[in-house]
Motif scaffolding. Structure first.
Motif, PDB file in Angstrom:
ATOM      1  N   ALA A 479       0.910  -1.422  -0.029  1.00  0.00           N
ATOM      2  CA  ALA A 479      -0.071   0.031  -0.001  1.00  0.00           C
ATOM      3  C   ALA A 479       0.799   1.098  -0.099  1.00  0.00           C
ATOM      4  CB  ALA A 479      -1.019  -0.085   1.356  1.00  0.00           C
ATOM      5  N   ALA A 480       0.563   2.181  -0.988  1.00  0.00           N
ATOM      6  CA  ALA A 480       1.434   3.439  -1.206  1.00  0.00           C
ATOM      7  C   ALA A 480       0.658   4.531  -1.046  1.00  0.00           C
ATOM      8  CB  ALA A 480       2.233   3.194  -2.285  1.00  0.00           C
ATOM      9  N   THR A 481       1.375   5.525  -0.629  1.00  0.00           N
ATOM     10  CA  THR A 481       0.630   6.762  -0.689  1.00  0.00           C
ATOM     11  C   THR A 481       0.554   7.644  -1.984  1.00  0.00           C
ATOM     12  OG1 THR A 481       2.566   8.098  -0.421  1.00  0.00           O
ATOM     13  CG2 THR A 481       1.778   7.364   1.653  1.00  0.00           C
ATOM     14  N   VAL A 485       3.191   6.895  -5.229  1.00  0.00           N
ATOM     15  CA  VAL A 485       2.830   6.278  -6.354  1.00  0.00           C
ATOM     16  C   VAL A 485       3.141   7.505  -7.834  1.00  0.00           C
ATOM     17  CG1 VAL A 485       0.854   6.025  -8.005  1.00  0.00           C
ATOM     18  CG2 VAL A 485       0.952   5.188  -5.775  1.00  0.00           C
ATOM     19  N   ALA A 486       3.060   8.712  -7.373  1.00  0.00           N
ATOM     20  CA  ALA A 486       3.606   9.919  -8.092  1.00  0.00           C
ATOM     21  C   ALA A 486       4.977   9.609  -8.405  1.00  0.00           C
ATOM     22  CB  ALA A 486       3.010  11.280  -7.901  1.00  0.00           C
ATOM     23  N   SER A 506      -2.196  -0.544  -8.480  1.00  0.00           N
ATOM     24  CA  SER A 506      -3.747   0.162  -8.538  1.00  0.00           C
ATOM     25  C   SER A 506      -3.425   1.505  -8.138  1.00  0.00           C
ATOM     26  CB  SER A 506      -4.494  -0.527  -7.586  1.00  0.00           C
ATOM     27  OG  SER A 506      -4.292  -0.329  -6.398  1.00  0.00           O
ATOM     28  N   GLU A 507      -4.482   2.388  -7.864  1.00  0.00           N
ATOM     29  CA  GLU A 507      -4.335   3.790  -7.545  1.00  0.00           C
ATOM     30  C   GLU A 507      -3.655   3.921  -6.248  1.00  0.00           C
ATOM     31  OE1 GLU A 507      -8.191   5.829  -7.595  1.00  0.00           O
ATOM     32  OE2 GLU A 507      -8.530   5.596  -9.568  1.00  0.00           O
ATOM     33  N   LYS A 508      -3.732   3.019  -5.299  1.00  0.00           N
ATOM     34  CA  LYS A 508      -3.083   3.231  -4.124  1.00  0.00           C
ATOM     35  C   LYS A 508      -2.121   1.894  -3.602  1.00  0.00           C
ATOM     36  CE  LYS A 508      -6.578   5.821  -1.966  1.00  0.00           C
ATOM     37  NZ  LYS A 508      -7.650   5.957  -0.843  1.00  0.00           N
ATOM     38  N   THR A 509      -1.747   1.233  -4.810  1.00  0.00           N
ATOM     39  CA  THR A 509      -0.762   0.149  -4.627  1.00  0.00           C
ATOM     40  C   THR A 509       0.426   0.251  -5.543  1.00  0.00           C
ATOM     41  OG1 THR A 509      -2.614  -1.224  -3.975  1.00  0.00           O
ATOM     42  CG2 THR A 509      -0.710  -2.511  -4.325  1.00  0.00           C
ATOM     43  N   LEU A 510       1.533  -0.232  -5.155  1.00  0.00           N
ATOM     44  CA  LEU A 510       2.760  -0.063  -5.922  1.00  0.00           C
ATOM     45  C   LEU A 510       3.166  -1.591  -5.819  1.00  0.00           C
ATOM     46  CD1 LEU A 510       4.958   2.908  -5.286  1.00  0.00           C
ATOM     47  CD2 LEU A 510       3.769   2.631  -7.264  1.00  0.00           C
ATOM     48  N   GLU A 526      10.638  -2.871   1.512  1.00  0.00           N
ATOM     49  CA  GLU A 526      11.328  -1.862   2.432  1.00  0.00           C
ATOM     50  C   GLU A 526      12.314  -1.262   1.486  1.00  0.00           C
ATOM     51  OE1 GLU A 526      12.180   0.584   5.640  1.00  0.00           O
ATOM     52  OE2 GLU A 526      10.559  -1.069   5.389  1.00  0.00           O
ATOM     53  N   LEU A 527      13.057  -1.904   0.734  1.00  0.00           N
ATOM     54  CA  LEU A 527      14.187  -1.227  -0.135  1.00  0.00           C
ATOM     55  C   LEU A 527      13.396  -0.408  -1.229  1.00  0.00           C
ATOM     56  CD1 LEU A 527      16.997  -1.065  -1.713  1.00  0.00           C
ATOM     57  CD2 LEU A 527      16.220  -2.992  -2.932  1.00  0.00           C
ATOM     58  N   ALA A 528      12.149  -0.557  -1.629  1.00  0.00           N
ATOM     59  CA  ALA A 528      11.613   0.375  -2.619  1.00  0.00           C
ATOM     60  C   ALA A 528      11.222   1.490  -1.966  1.00  0.00           C
ATOM     61  CB  ALA A 528      10.393  -0.348  -3.452  1.00  0.00           C
ATOM     62  N   ARG A 529      10.700   1.378  -0.770  1.00  0.00           N
ATOM     63  CA  ARG A 529      10.147   2.601  -0.012  1.00  0.00           C
ATOM     64  C   ARG A 529      11.314   3.511   0.348  1.00  0.00           C
ATOM     65  NH1 ARG A 529       5.078   2.521   2.381  1.00  0.00           N
ATOM     66  NH2 ARG A 529       3.693   0.822   2.304  1.00  0.00           N
TER      67      ARG A 529
END
Length: 611
Positions: A479-481, A485-486, A506-510, A526-529
């Protein structure tokens, strides 16, 4: 109505200022405090070829500044000229000005000092029957007794401009500034002896050691002036650039040498940073930024490095006529100087210091050391049963070139970081070497190893090709903010260069579909975040150029072995051997130490053995 306003004031005629007022105005730039006078007079003494300079002070230099030297002296007929504005023996043409090789050259210091104080010159040249004394205020010359050389006495500084005296600090503070002025000269001239007296007491004395280009002499002077601790906790810097083939007029040789303090010797203040250009102490933003940049991967927080760096280049490529104090310079090619200084210091700091831990625990590095070879046993043993986190054995994948032949393994008793004994609380490795005990922060050490190899691979691709990546069999979604996502969408190309494939699910998922192959066993989410958070801190268009090291550091942090991981002795030993072969392995990516030695002498002291 205000009749004193500039609009209603009577017109003042343009007139030439008297020489005395001109000299007093000039003195405002040249003479800020007693230390300014000391600096100018010591400059002149060095230009006269002095081998011994003695500075005598009263009241911090306000009541008296006397500088004695054993230089060439001044002829009696030239003494009156010495106190005139713009009178000098050091330059005579524009060509001389553009290639200044002396400390002084403007010909205004003595005139400015004489305008705001009571000056006297006493000098004798070789072969004369006696010396001559010139009184600055009256211009009278009289014979006196003195050996060959010159003495300049400055009494009652700012007596003719009392307003300036109000800005001076206490005698102790002014004395400290005077000592600092002489200390800066002493660091650049080990071939000259210096002595400072205050109120009849010897404050500092530095004896002649030898020429600046003589390594033992320079190190002796550095130890005398800055202390033995500075030399023991610093590395030797020695670097030269070569002239560009076919362009000798454009790329002259630049030599950078001296000593740079190890990261552990960093201080809260920048009071032990000394830079010299062609023997002249300078404060230059190009040099200081280059030196600081060399420490960016090994210095913790806002700590300030310590160093004494000497830079030599063609005098025609540096302008020293920038400010009357001559403490600022301007380089014709500042980028060239910046690169030379950064590379010199960076290279000196890169060699691991593990092999130089002495019986006294002094971290000394005088020459680059060949990295320790990693044995086949060490590589094959570095496997972790726990699938969570980066495996040390995966680090072989970082190399894109064929591996070099492996040398015979070192005997166990020659291992700088020693043989692993145990693991403490899942955080520290305890090892035994010839000097005693070594304690290693295993996460910090492995983080540096991964980081350096990521940087090496990035350097091989020149930042244009992406790091090798490994697709994930099952994409890791999270779940991403909206902002995350942007950021992922806007920086897809940058993420690709880093070996990451992060796309909207999705709109709120990466979804993380691929990660760098060297970090394949780590936590992909964790790496991506973490990388997305780093990208948010920089402009997207220049993030790779400006922040790739920081991004690689973040990746290394998440790829390194974590605390509370139980390692076997073989795995611990393999990690120690990797540290011995990795540049900058003495500090983690954040500048904290990765290992600390405890000598047998310290252990004996703890248990009071031998008492």
């Amino acid at each position: 109505m205000d009749t004193t306003s500039p609009v209603n004031s009577p017109r003042r005629p343009i007139r030439e200022l008297p020489d005395t007022l001109i000299s007093q105005i000039a003195a405002g730039e040249v003479v800020e405090r007693p230390a300014s006078v000391v600096r100018e007079l010591v400059d002149n003494a060095l230009d006269a070829g002095a081998s011994q300079i003695t500075v005598r002070l009263l009241a911090g230099g306000v009541r008296l500044i006397s500088v004695e030297d054993d230089g060439a002296g001044i002829l009696p007929e030239e003494l009156p000229m010495a106190l005139k504005r713009h009178a000098t023996s050091k330059i005579g043409s524009l060509a001389d000005l553009e290639s200044v090789g002396t400390m002084g050259f403007r010909g205004e210091a003595l005139a400015a000092i004489n305008a705001i104080a009571d000056c006297a010159l006493l000098s004798r040249v070789s072969g004369q029957a006696h010396a001559y004394l010139l009184e600055g205020q009256t211009g009278e010359i009289s014979p006196v007794a003195r050996s060959t050389g010159t003495t300049v006495e400055v009494k009652e500084l700012f007596f003719s401009t009392p307003a300036r005296r109000k800005f001076l600090k206490t005698d102790a503070t002014e004395l400290a500034h005077c000592v600092e002025a002489v200390r800066r000269h002493a660091l650049a001239r080990p071939d000259v002896g210096f002595a400072i007296w205050h109120e009849g007491k010897l404050v500092e004395q530095w004896r002649r050691c030898g020429a600046l280009d003589h390594l033992p002499a320079l190190e002796q002077r550095l130890a005398d002036v800055l202390g033995n601790d500075f030399v023991e906790r610093s590395v030797w810097v020695d670097f030269s650039t070569s002239a560009t083939p076919g362009r000798p007029d454009y790329a002259p040789v630049i030599k950078v040498w001296g000593r740079a303090g190890i990261p552990d010797a960093a201080r809260a203040r920048s009071d032990q940073q000394f830079c010299y250009v062609n023997g002249r102490f300078v404060r230059d933003k190009v040099i200081s930024h280059a030196a600081r940049s060399a420490y960016e991967d090994v210095l913790h927080g806002q700590r300030q490095p310590v160093y004494a760096l000497y830079i030599t280049l063609d005098p025609t490529r540096v302008d020293v006529n920038v400010h009357p104090t001559k403490i600022e310079v301007r380089f014709r090619d500042s980028r060239e100087v910046h690169q030379a200084v950064r590379h010199a210091v960076e290279s000196a700091l890169a060699a691991p210091r593990a092999g130089h831990a002495t019986q006294d625990n002094a971290a000394v590095v005088d020459k680059p050391v060949a990295p320790a070879q990693v044995s086949d046993w060490g590589q094959s043993a570095m496997r972790f049963p726990d699938p969570v986190g980066h495996r040390v054995s995966d680090m072989e994948a970082l190399w894109t070139v064929p591996p070099a032949p492996v040398a015979a393994p070192q005997p166990a008793h020659d291992w700088p970081l020693g043989r692993a004994l145990a693991q403490l609380k899942g955080v520290y490795i305890l090892a035994e070497n010839a000097q005693g005990l070594v304690i290693v922060d295993m996460h910090a050490a492995h983080e540096r190893i991964v980081y350096e190899r990521l940087k090496a691979q990035w350097s091989q691709t020149q930042g244009t090709a992406s790091l090798p990546s490994q697709p994930l069999l099952i994409p890791a979604t999270f779940a991403a903010t909206t902002f995350e996502v942007a950021t992922a969408e806007a920086n897809a190309a940058t993420l690709h260069l880093l070996g990451l494939d992060v796309t909207p699910f999705s709109e709120k998922t990466l979804a993380v579909r691929a990660v760098p192959s060297t970090l394949a066993q780590g936590d992909a989410v964790e790496l991506a975040r973490s990388v997305l958070a780093e990208l948010c801190r920089h402009e997207a268009s220049t993030v790779v150029q400006r922040a790739h090291n920081e991004l690689l550091g973040t990746m290394a942090c998440h790829g390194a072995v974590r605390a509370n991981r139980q390692l076997t002795l073989e795995e611990m030993n393999a990690l120690l051997r990797q540290m011995e072969a990795t540049e900058r392995s003495d500090q983690c990516n954040h500048g904290r130490p990765t290992w600390r030695p405890i000598s047998l002498r310290e252990l004996d002291t703890l248990f009071m053995r031998g008492r």
